[in-house]
Design an enzyme around this catalytic site. Structure first.
Site, PDB file in Angstrom:
ATOM      1  N   SER A   1      36.185  50.066  36.262  1.00 37.72           N
ATOM      2  CA  SER A   1      36.651  50.813  37.426  1.00 37.72           C
ATOM      3  C   SER A   1      36.586  49.874  38.621  1.00 37.72           C
ATOM      4  CB  SER A   1      35.778  52.051  37.657  1.00 37.72           C
ATOM      5  OG  SER A   1      36.126  52.676  38.872  1.00 37.72           O
TER       6      SER A   1
ATOM      7  N   GLY B   1      37.879  54.910  35.063  1.00 34.71           N
ATOM      8  CA  GLY B   1      37.164  55.534  36.155  1.00 34.71           C
ATOM      9  C   GLY B   1      38.039  55.915  37.326  1.00 34.71           C
ATOM     10  N   SER B   2      37.689  55.454  38.501  1.00 34.64           N
ATOM     11  CA  SER B   2      38.190  55.974  39.766  1.00 34.64           C
ATOM     12  C   SER B   2      39.667  55.706  40.000  1.00 34.64           C
ATOM     13  CB  SER B   2      37.387  55.369  40.919  1.00 34.64           C
ATOM     14  OG  SER B   2      37.886  55.799  42.149  1.00 34.64           O
ATOM     15  N   CYS B   3      40.318  56.696  40.659  1.00 33.31           N
ATOM     16  CA  CYS B   3      41.701  56.542  41.104  1.00 33.31           C
ATOM     17  C   CYS B   3      41.809  55.557  42.264  1.00 33.31           C
ATOM     18  CB  CYS B   3      42.256  57.892  41.548  1.00 33.31           C
ATOM     19  SG  CYS B   3      42.289  59.159  40.259  1.00 33.31           S
ATOM     20  N   THR B   4      40.681  55.204  42.871  1.00 35.00           N
ATOM     21  CA  THR B   4      40.674  54.318  44.031  1.00 35.00           C
ATOM     22  C   THR B   4      40.820  52.856  43.632  1.00 35.00           C
ATOM     23  OG1 THR B   4      39.249  55.951  45.097  1.00 35.00           O
ATOM     24  CG2 THR B   4      39.416  53.872  46.202  1.00 35.00           C
TER      25      THR B   4
END
Length: 646
Positions: A29, A65-68
């Protein structure tokens, strides 16, 4: 020396040269995994922990993991800390979006090549030290700079290979009609980004309407994201569908009351929130748990959501349909009102490929507080074991009456930290599971109770900190994802069960994150504040990275009941972390010590796990700097692959 051809997902403008190779068989991520200011891998659970990706050819199966991830990628590019190239096993559009935005908004930036190759396992087996991306998108790997330079010269004489380009296709009739229908420059820009993304993830994309959006890109990571949002506002952007906003990077109404200074970053985070509101997004949402607000998505409803825990909850628990949308792409889709018809938007793509079976483990439900700890641990483990595929979890059917929505919220959040998949089915719990699904899984994996225990130790930092079961606690963080109304009621019940005076200990901070809407609705909040709990709205723990919202002492220990925060927190804050049930968090608030109320729900079946946990050392130059904390998940992922191959 070897040469790999593949698909160019993003054609960069970096000067091609021989670069060192950094490679892993475990996805990462980018948010919470790589520091966008330094390029250093900060995820303590990853085998590449401590290495710098700057100037490298970074090889990964995929993001996770994260969309960021897209925001981190953009800031890495703008800070000149990005890899020279990113080589992927999967066609991962999420990590590619940041590079697309860099090309569109910052044309003078140095954008890396992103390439998907088919024979990724062969690359891992080769363990190359250096690599070079050719002009045609092929990649040469080898053991020395001289070897690769000679191969590059030979290739130049030999001619160019045929490499697929992921985003240079001629517009289809449907795409041209959409372009012609754009009303503003912002809508045109947003649609162009969607189309480029569509060709990264699909050979012949088509598009569908969506009814709701949730935007993750409103979190402030750096100036690139603010410039992107403000450009859309200047160009007349406006969302076409009801759109909520994720947690931002500060409490928009009470930041001064919390003692937060008006730094450039803090003020920029407020400007970013204002920009997204100006685009027509809800000005009262600001939550990482939009499914707790009114009008949640319905079964089979097509939506566009960012924020990994929300995406997993919407797909898995509600049965709505959304990909894990990258920051920036989420608002583009909300402005256009359409998304590519790919991935789990399609019924067939929602079918599970891997069966994860916990039916051999007898979980104890005698203690509700202890039982709740199962879900962040099991979710985190399932994400690791799914290896990018849609999993189906079986074995919890007999506990379905004991499983609450709050349990599932914790489960989905933890799954979202380690999984690339935006969806997990749970037999007897989630709405789409059928007998045919169970029978159709081609891969099956029996989860070992020892794997649960090792995952718990990883999140509880036992392997790294060598702590006793009882340790001093300085800070207690609740509400990641944001607290629900029922969690507030349960928290109050636990406090009221304590002997008088029912007050937290002086010097122990207890802070809970919660959406402003539910905060104002909760009847339990006044009594919780009397106990000594401070509430923060609009933001969440993964965005609160500096004192006074984390301990000023770098040696302080933070206790949380969130598997998501226990995973990301160490890398994001540099503080020590412990994982406990909410009841144990309440006890620690009073005593300043972590005392376990009971054994874990899987503990009565614990047996020797030494063969797995103390197996052969897999540390090598190829995946170096492996610490006791991150060995377990590297081994879990590899153990899964080995079982599947048998």
């Amino acid at each position: 020396m070897s040469k790999y051809s593949g698909r160019t997902l993003v054609k960069g403008n970096e000067e091609h040269s021989v670069c060192p190779v950094i490679a892993s068989d475990v996805g990462i991520s980018f948010w919470g995994g790589i520091d966008e200011k330094t390029g250093i891998v900060i995820d303590h659970s990853h085998p590449l922990y401590g290495q710098s990706v700057e100037g490298s050819i970074l090889c990964l199966p995929s993001g996770r993991g994260s969309c960021t991830a897209s925001q981190v990628m953009l800031e890495l590019i703008l800070n000149n800390k990005a890899p020279k190239a990113l080589i992927l096993r999967d066609r991962d559009g999420l990590v590619s979006v940041g590079a697309l935005v860099a090309q569109a908004i910052f044309p003078d930036s140095n954008v890396l090549d992103i390439i998907q190759i088919e024979n990724y396992q062969a690359l891992l087996a080769q363990k190359p030290r250096f690599g070079h991306v050719l002009e045609n998108g092929s990649v040469i790997f080898g053991e020395s700079v001289e070897e690769i330079e000679e191969a590059v010269q030979f290739d130049a004489r030999d001619g160019k290979a045929d490499v697929k380009q992921g985003n240079d296709s001629v517009l289809t009739t449907e795409e041209q009609e959409m372009i012609d229908a754009c009303q503003t420059e912002a809508e045109r820009r947003a649609l162009e980004c969607i189309i480029k993304y569509a060709y990264i993830v699909s050979d012949s994309p088509t598009y569908i309407d969506v009814k709701k959006a949730h935007i993750d890109g409103c979190t402030y990571i750096g100036p690139g994201g603010l410039a992107f949002a403000e450009r859309l506002v200047q160009e007349g952007g406006r969302v076409k569908i009801p759109t909520t906003l994720n947690s931002v990077s500060t409490d928009l109404r009470n930041w001064e009351g919390l003692g937060i200074e008006a730094t450039e970053s803090q003020q920029s985070s407020m400007k970013l929130a204002d920009a997204y509101v100006a685009l027509g997004c809800s000005e009262r949402s600001f939550t990482c748990a939009p499914y707790l607000l009114g009008n949640p998505p319905e079964l089979d409803e097509q939506i566009v959501w960012g924020e990994s825990n929300a995406v997993v909850f919407a797909n898995s628990i509600l049965g709505a349909r959304t990909e894990k949308y990258a920051d920036y792409l989420d608002i583009c889709c909300a402005i256009v009102g359409k998304v590519p018809k790919v991935g789990v938007h399609i019924k067939e793509k929602r079918q599970p490929q891997v069966l994860l079976d916990v039916s051999g483990i007898d979980f104890s439900t005698d203690d509700a507080a202890s039982f709740s700890l199962l879900f962040p641990v099991l979710g985190h483990l399932c994400g690791t074991l799914s290896d990018g595929e849609v999993p189906l979890l079986v074995g919890l059917e007999r506990y379905s009456k004991n499983i609450t929505t709050d349990h599932l919220k914790d489960f989905c959040a933890a799954f979202g930290t380690t999984a690339a998949s935006p969806l997990i089915h749970v037999a007897g719990v989630t709405p789409e599971v059928t007998d045919e699904m169970i029978e159709g899984c081609k891969k099956k994996y029996n989860v070992d109770v020892g794997e649960l225990e090792e995952t718990y130790k990883l999140l509880d930092q036992q392997n790294a900190l060598d702590m006793d079961e009882e340790g001093s606690i300085d800070w207690i963080s609740l509400g990641n994802p944001h607290l629900s109304l029922s969690e507030c009621e349960n928290l109050l019940q636990k406090i009221q069960s304590l002997p008088s005076p029912q007050k937290k200990k002086e010097g122990v901070e207890v802070i809970a994150c919660m959406s402003r809407e539910l905060y104002e609705k909760s009847a339990a909040v006044p009594a919780l504040r009397d106990f000594g709990i401070s509430f923060v709205n609009d933001t969440c723990w993964c965005m609160l990275l500096e004192p006074p919202m984390i301990p000023s002492n770098p040696e302080a220990t933070i206790l949380t009941n969130s598997g998501k925060y226990a995973h990301y927190g160490p890398g994001l804050t540099g503080r020590k972390f412990r994982l406990a049930s909410m009841a144990e968090c309440v006890d620690a608030a009073v005593t300043g010590k972590l005392s376990r109320r009971s054994t874990h729900p899987w503990s009565k079946q614990m047996r020797s796990f030494s063969t797995f946990a103390n197996g052969p050392d897999r540390t090598s130059r190829f995946c170096s700097k492996t610490s006791p904390r991150n060995n377990i998940h590297t081994q879990l992922a590899r153990r899964l692959l080995m079982r599947f191959k048998k």
